[in-house]
Motif scaffolding. Structure first.
Motif, PDB file in Angstrom:
ATOM      1  N   MET A  34      17.040 -10.153  -0.104  1.00  0.00           N
ATOM      2  CA  MET A  34      17.277  -9.099  -1.140  1.00  0.00           C
ATOM      3  C   MET A  34      17.665  -8.001  -0.549  1.00  0.00           C
ATOM      4  SD  MET A  34      17.449 -10.373  -4.045  1.00  0.00           S
ATOM      5  CE  MET A  34      17.064 -11.799  -5.200  1.00  0.00           C
ATOM      6  N   ARG A  35      16.849  -7.450   0.441  1.00  0.00           N
ATOM      7  CA  ARG A  35      16.772  -6.304   1.111  1.00  0.00           C
ATOM      8  C   ARG A  35      18.120  -6.142   2.028  1.00  0.00           C
ATOM      9  NH1 ARG A  35      12.673  -6.696   4.164  1.00  0.00           N
ATOM     10  NH2 ARG A  35      13.537  -6.343   6.132  1.00  0.00           N
ATOM     11  N   GLU A  36      18.127  -7.169   2.722  1.00  0.00           N
ATOM     12  CA  GLU A  36      19.592  -7.302   3.519  1.00  0.00           C
ATOM     13  C   GLU A  36      20.638  -7.224   2.705  1.00  0.00           C
ATOM     14  OE1 GLU A  36      19.689  -7.149   6.815  1.00  0.00           O
ATOM     15  OE2 GLU A  36      17.318  -6.568   6.676  1.00  0.00           O
ATOM     16  N   ARG A  37      20.794  -7.911   1.688  1.00  0.00           N
ATOM     17  CA  ARG A  37      22.098  -8.275   1.029  1.00  0.00           C
ATOM     18  C   ARG A  37      22.445  -6.963   0.180  1.00  0.00           C
ATOM     19  NH1 ARG A  37      23.469 -14.122  -1.654  1.00  0.00           N
ATOM     20  NH2 ARG A  37      23.464 -14.194   0.586  1.00  0.00           N
ATOM     21  N   TYR A  38      21.463  -6.423  -0.750  1.00  0.00           N
ATOM     22  CA  TYR A  38      21.642  -5.427  -1.553  1.00  0.00           C
ATOM     23  C   TYR A  38      21.145  -4.048  -1.079  1.00  0.00           C
ATOM     24  CZ  TYR A  38      22.291  -9.165  -4.680  1.00  0.00           C
ATOM     25  OH  TYR A  38      22.732 -10.243  -5.301  1.00  0.00           O
ATOM     26  N   ARG A  39      20.955  -3.809   0.156  1.00  0.00           N
ATOM     27  CA  ARG A  39      20.635  -2.731   1.104  1.00  0.00           C
ATOM     28  C   ARG A  39      19.561  -1.915   0.295  1.00  0.00           C
ATOM     29  NH1 ARG A  39      22.884  -5.193   4.331  1.00  0.00           N
ATOM     30  NH2 ARG A  39      24.485  -4.689   5.541  1.00  0.00           N
ATOM     31  N   VAL A  40      18.475  -2.522  -0.118  1.00  0.00           N
ATOM     32  CA  VAL A  40      17.303  -1.492  -0.756  1.00  0.00           C
ATOM     33  C   VAL A  40      16.110  -1.790   0.076  1.00  0.00           C
ATOM     34  CG1 VAL A  40      18.040  -2.297  -3.048  1.00  0.00           C
ATOM     35  CG2 VAL A  40      16.789  -3.948  -2.002  1.00  0.00           C
ATOM     36  N   ASN A  41      15.223  -0.873  -0.064  1.00  0.00           N
ATOM     37  CA  ASN A  41      14.035  -0.927   0.568  1.00  0.00           C
ATOM     38  C   ASN A  41      12.864  -2.025   0.454  1.00  0.00           C
ATOM     39  OD1 ASN A  41      12.248  -0.075  -1.505  1.00  0.00           O
ATOM     40  ND2 ASN A  41      12.699   1.887  -1.208  1.00  0.00           N
TER      41      ASN A  41
END
Length: 334
Positions: A34-41
């Motif tokens: 999720m962090r990599e795909r949606y650019r979230v922390n």
């Protein structure tokens, strides 16, 4: 109602998380995707992995720790950190979030700075991972069998051809590897498995029924009862009462040493009861029954008349599980 684009993205995230979990991925691994795909922390990624909104996280927090209720704004502040509008979560906060998300506390800080490149041991492990750690056991055994069947000059010839394919200027790394293998051959073999660690002591985590006796100057002998969730951290026991019909709240901090549990207690009485929300605190010492299901002893505390009071106190085990479903069963039961 949220915009259609936001609803569509949440649906995509939920489907992705469901597919990854079906593949056997841990929550930490799902959060990484999720962090990599949606650019979230890391903290947002973990929440998206669970498919929860900030309000849902706040509600679950407040339900599990009613004495420390949180709003969705608090969750938002922690997720905005380390940005200028965020608040840095404490270790206690991160520990509780990890408990809610069923992950390791490190998973919530995975986007933090990484300075391991300065550690020579880490660099060596990373460099040799393709040769060792990342290979499955059968592949390693097969490679060892193939090497054992070769003569030394044959291995040297194979390495020479490999070096030539790498191109000019690659002799230095090969020499380093050769020297490392020579050194490894002189070291003692420590491949034997480590002995199993000593079995851990009793685990007192669970739901317990707490009962203490006291004497009121105007009403005579009385007793207080609560359902308390005890959570064990090594030799420490942290206890917090579940929601009570009167609104009173109880907290325990105990240390287990053998068959003795000692520590402190604090209670905020019912806001509508005889003591009108007064706060009391003191010390507590209990003997643990060999069964590990009962603790009994005495409390000491100060009364309004500035005298030291004491009385009996006992804890009786009710349920090992501390899941939200089980804990809710004991809400308002007393």
């Amino acid at each position: 109602m949220p915009p259609a684009r936001a609803r569509s993205r949440r649906k995509q995230q939920a489907q992705l998380a469901e597919r990854l979990r079906a593949e056997g991925r841990s929550w930490g691994e799902v959060a990484h995707v999720m962090r990599e795909r949606y650019r979230v922390n890391a903290r947002v990624g973990m929440r998206l992995a669970r498919g929860w909104s900030q309000r849902q996280v706040a509600e679950m927090w407040s339900e599990r720790w009613p004495a420390d209720r949180k709003s969705d704004k608090a969750i938002s502040y922690w997720e905005l950190w380390p940005g200028p509008t965020g608040y840095e979560p404490s270790l206690t906060v991160l520990g509780r979030l990890a408990e809610l998300y069923e992950c390791h506390i490190v998973d919530l800080l995975a986007d933090g700075p990484d300075h391991r490149s300065g550690d020579g041991a880490h660099r060596s492990h990373a460099a040799l991972a393709p040769l060792a750690g990342e290979a499955d056991e059968r592949a390693v055994e097969k490679a060892a069998e193939q090497v054992a069947a070769l003569e030394v000059h044959e291995i040297a010839a194979a390495v020479t051809r490999w070096t030539a394919r790498l191109g000019e200027g690659r002799r230095g790394p090969i020499l380093k590897l050769s020297a490392a293998l020579s050194l490894a051959a002189t070291l003692p073999d420590d491949a034997e498995p480590e002995p199993d660690p000593a079995p851990p002591g009793p685990d007192y985590t669970g739901v317990w029924r707490s009962r203490y006796l006291y004497t009121s100057s105007s009403r005579g002998p009385q007793q207080g009862e609560h359902y308390v969730v005890l959570r064990q951290d090594g030799s420490r026991l942290l206890g917090q009462s579940l929601p009570h019909t009167t609104g009173s709240r109880l907290e325990l901090t105990l240390t287990i040493s053998g068959m003795v549990a000692s520590g402190t207690w604090s209670e905020k009485t019912s806001p509508t009861g005889h003591y009108r929300g007064a706060e009391y605190h003191g010390t507590l010492q209990l003997l643990v029954n060999p069964s590990g299901r009962e603790m009994a002893g005495r409390w000491v505390g100060f009364g309004k008349n500035f005298k030291v009071n004491t009385g009996e106190w006992d804890l009786t085990w009710v349920d090992h599980a501390v899941s939200q479903r089980v804990v809710r069963e004991y809400h308002m039961r007393l």
